[in-house]
Design an enzyme around this catalytic site. Structure first.
Site, PDB file in Angstrom:
ATOM      1  N   GLY A   1       0.929  -1.161   0.088  1.00  0.00           N
ATOM      2  CA  GLY A   1      -0.164  -0.094   0.032  1.00  0.00           C
ATOM      3  C   GLY A   1       0.889   1.183  -0.021  1.00  0.00           C
ATOM      4  O   GLY A   1       0.590   2.200  -0.577  1.00  0.00           O
TER       5      GLY A   1
ATOM      6  N   ASN B   1      -7.414   3.950   9.372  1.00  0.00           N
ATOM      7  CA  ASN B   1      -7.092   3.047   9.977  1.00  0.00           C
ATOM      8  C   ASN B   1      -7.177   2.937  11.469  1.00  0.00           C
ATOM      9  O   ASN B   1      -6.823   1.793  12.200  1.00  0.00           O
ATOM     10  CB  ASN B   1      -5.663   2.593   9.315  1.00  0.00           C
ATOM     11  CG  ASN B   1      -4.750   3.811   9.555  1.00  0.00           C
ATOM     12  OD1 ASN B   1      -5.074   4.866   9.032  1.00  0.00           O
ATOM     13  ND2 ASN B   1      -3.583   3.757  10.122  1.00  0.00           N
TER      14      ASN B   1
ATOM     15  N   SER C   1      -3.950  -2.959  -0.549  1.00  0.00           N
ATOM     16  CA  SER C   1      -2.951  -3.691  -0.164  1.00  0.00           C
ATOM     17  C   SER C   1      -3.254  -5.148   0.213  1.00  0.00           C
ATOM     18  O   SER C   1      -4.510  -5.241   0.719  1.00  0.00           O
ATOM     19  CB  SER C   1      -2.235  -3.328   1.258  1.00  0.00           C
ATOM     20  OG  SER C   1      -1.256  -3.820   1.722  1.00  0.00           O
ATOM     21  N   GLY C   2      -2.479  -6.143  -0.044  1.00  0.00           N
ATOM     22  CA  GLY C   2      -2.846  -7.687  -0.026  1.00  0.00           C
ATOM     23  C   GLY C   2      -2.957  -7.914   1.565  1.00  0.00           C
ATOM     24  O   GLY C   2      -3.727  -8.954   1.972  1.00  0.00           O
ATOM     25  N   HIS C   3      -1.993  -7.681   2.487  1.00  0.00           N
ATOM     26  CA  HIS C   3      -1.946  -8.314   3.756  1.00  0.00           C
ATOM     27  C   HIS C   3      -2.877  -7.984   4.349  1.00  0.00           C
ATOM     28  O   HIS C   3      -2.921  -8.472   5.860  1.00  0.00           O
ATOM     29  CB  HIS C   3      -0.302  -7.977   4.267  1.00  0.00           C
ATOM     30  CG  HIS C   3      -0.009  -6.645   4.855  1.00  0.00           C
ATOM     31  ND1 HIS C   3      -0.323  -6.302   6.058  1.00  0.00           N
ATOM     32  CD2 HIS C   3       0.315  -5.539   3.911  1.00  0.00           C
ATOM     33  CE1 HIS C   3       0.130  -5.004   6.363  1.00  0.00           C
ATOM     34  NE2 HIS C   3       0.397  -4.644   5.014  1.00  0.00           N
TER      35      HIS C   3
ATOM     36  N   CYS D   1       2.277   1.311  12.735  1.00  0.00           N
ATOM     37  CA  CYS D   1       3.412   2.315  12.004  1.00  0.00           C
ATOM     38  C   CYS D   1       3.769   3.304  13.220  1.00  0.00           C
ATOM     39  O   CYS D   1       4.801   3.942  12.689  1.00  0.00           O
ATOM     40  CB  CYS D   1       3.070   2.758  10.727  1.00  0.00           C
ATOM     41  SG  CYS D   1       2.465   1.493   9.606  1.00  0.00           S
TER      42      CYS D   1
HETATM   43  N1  PLP Z   1      -2.898   2.755   4.264  1.00  0.00           N
HETATM   44  C1  PLP Z   1      -3.404   2.660   5.168  1.00  0.00           C
HETATM   45  C2  PLP Z   1      -4.495   3.212   5.656  1.00  0.00           C
HETATM   46  C3  PLP Z   1      -2.845   1.600   6.077  1.00  0.00           C
HETATM   47  O1  PLP Z   1      -3.662   1.232   7.244  1.00  0.00           O
HETATM   48  C4  PLP Z   1      -1.615   1.112   5.672  1.00  0.00           C
HETATM   49  C5  PLP Z   1      -1.110  -0.090   6.497  1.00  0.00           C
HETATM   50  O2  PLP Z   1      -1.432   0.001   7.745  1.00  0.00           O
HETATM   51  C6  PLP Z   1      -0.914   1.600   4.677  1.00  0.00           C
HETATM   52  C7  PLP Z   1      -1.622   2.683   3.990  1.00  0.00           C
HETATM   53  C8  PLP Z   1       0.336   0.988   4.309  1.00  0.00           C
HETATM   54  O3  PLP Z   1       0.118  -0.427   3.624  1.00  0.00           O
HETATM   55  P1  PLP Z   1       1.380  -1.072   3.471  1.00  0.00           P
HETATM   56  O4  PLP Z   1       1.625  -1.937   4.803  1.00  0.00           O
HETATM   57  O5  PLP Z   1       0.780  -2.504   2.425  1.00  0.00           O
HETATM   58  O6  PLP Z   1       2.572  -0.535   2.961  1.00  0.00           O
END
Ligand code: PLP
Length: 379
Positions: free
Chosen positions: A71, A151, A201-203, A324
């Site tokens: 993502g 998120n 995003s896949g995971h 994060c």
């Molecule tokens: N955007 C949002 C809203 C997310 O929650 C996340 C991951 O937690 C990301 C982007 C980033 O995705 P990725 O972990 O696949 O880089």
């Protein structure tokens, strides 16, 4: 390993057995999709089918889906190259103060390169209105980036309405939505939002880490982020990650096959919130979340990192905000203007169709015990 009581599906989800099996199969047939002999052609054919599967779930044509590594890559690509597409129009970006770091840090980098960014502030409930977006539009606005599902709060932003309102005022503005937390978690195909660019995003849906996709609406001329051998129609070079792509498509198929999943997830979340409020009178709900899988609570007066650790010792996995943040206070809850004790005690809970009431009971009991023992320690 002991039983895990997992309430952190917004951070990542377990790899689905269908995804793991598809990945193993694709890894076994290791041909390079660009090779011109039959073994390579077979790999290319499989990637083609997988792209069709992902496109169907997004509600778009296969030619509008570009596989990425995650993502974060999709967000970087959309923002950096989206602004570039519209550079003659201007260098103004509109986004929200509560985006994921993948968007916010990219915006900060773009500011260092001369862009101007307007960060829309949410209200106390974490909401952003369409009027805020349109009021921020300027003649030099190149791009709007508004996430679909936050998120940390689970709040659903009015992306479809915002796209409509922005385009009615200025068709040339590109609209990107980070839908990483919305893909197959909201009851509509993401392309129905009308956004020009959509990151997934896949995971988060049971594929392994290392795969995602960017939807680029037909007609949008986005330059590549990665240049090289010309894969993905020249827009995203790099030998296709055939194993991850196969797993992504298998996870998408498995999730779409079970339409009752959204209601079940939401029901367990609601049950958990009800039980938590009954068991812990000091607990406050920051956001019950519109999306079925995310909510945010707080235990004012407690330190969420400590609570997360104490629960973790009992195999109960929750998060003190986005995975994060790595221990820093949440910029999302801060932007909502929550008082400091609420910020300090904030926890995010996130669910999946596999979450059960029995697991929720374990969480409630563990949190009650943790709150009791930590309160004694503090007082
Ligand atoms: N955007 C949002 C809203 C997310 O929650 C996340 C991951 O937690 C990301 C982007 C980033 O995705 P990725 O972990 O696949 O880089």
């Amino acid at each position: 390993m002991d039983e895990l009581f997992y309430f952190d599906y917004a951070a990542t989800a377990p790899v689905r057995p269908e995804a793991a099996a598809a990945m193993m199969d694709a890894l076994g047939q290791f041909g390079n999709p660009s090779s011109r002999y039959e073994y390579g052609r077979r790999a290319a054919q499989r990637v083609r089918q997988d792209r069709e599967t992902v496109a169907r779930a997004l509600g778009c044509a296969p030619g509008e889906v570009y596989f990425t590594s995650c993502g974060t890559e999709g967000d970087n690509w959309a923002l950096r190259r989206g602004v570039e597409v519209n550079r003659r129009k201007g260098r103004h970006i509109i986004t929200t103060a509560v985006e994921h770091a993948a968007v916010l840090e990219t915006c900060k980098d773009l500011e260092r390169q001369g862009c101007e960014v307007t960060y829309l502030k949410p209200d106390r409930a974490g909401r952003i209105t369409v009027e805020q977006v349109t009021a921020a539009l300027r003649p030099d606005t190149a791009l709007v980036s508004m996430m679909l599902v936050n998120n940390e709060t689970g709040v659903l932003f009015p992306v479809a309405e915002a796209v409509k309102a922005v385009k009615a005022k200025d068709r040339a503005v590109l609209f990107h939505t980070d839908a990483v937390q919305g893909f197959l978690k909201v009851p509509f195909p993401l392309c129905s939002t009308g956004a020009d660019l959509i990151t997934v995003s896949g995971h988060k849906i049971g594929a392994p880490k290392g795969i995602g996709a960017l939807y680029v609406k037909k007609g949008v001329k986005l330059a590549p982020l990665l240049t090289g051998g010309g894969q993905e129609e020249g827009l995203r070079s790099g030998t296709e990650a055939t194993g991850q792509i196969a797993a992504f498509a298998a996870a998408v198929s498995a999730v779409t096959a079970n339409l009752a999943r959204l209601e079940k997830t939401a029901a367990v979340k609601e049950y958990t919130l009800t039980q938590l409020k009954a068991a812990l009178p000091r607990l406050e709900v920051i956001s019950a979340g519109d999306a079925g899988h995310i909510c945010a609570i707080t235990l004012p007066g407690y330190k969420s990192e400590v609570v997360v650790r104490v629960l973790g010792d009992k195999n109960v996995c929750v998060s003190s905000g986005s995975a994060c943040h790595k221990g820093k206070p949440s910029h999302v809850f801060a932007a909502m203007g929550l008082p400091k004790p609420w910020l300090d005690g904030a926890l995010r809970l996130s669910f999946s169709p596999e979450s059960t009431r029995e697991q929720a009971d374990v969480l409630v009991a563990a949190l009650k015990e943790a709150a009791g023992s930590l309160f004694t320690t503090l007082s």
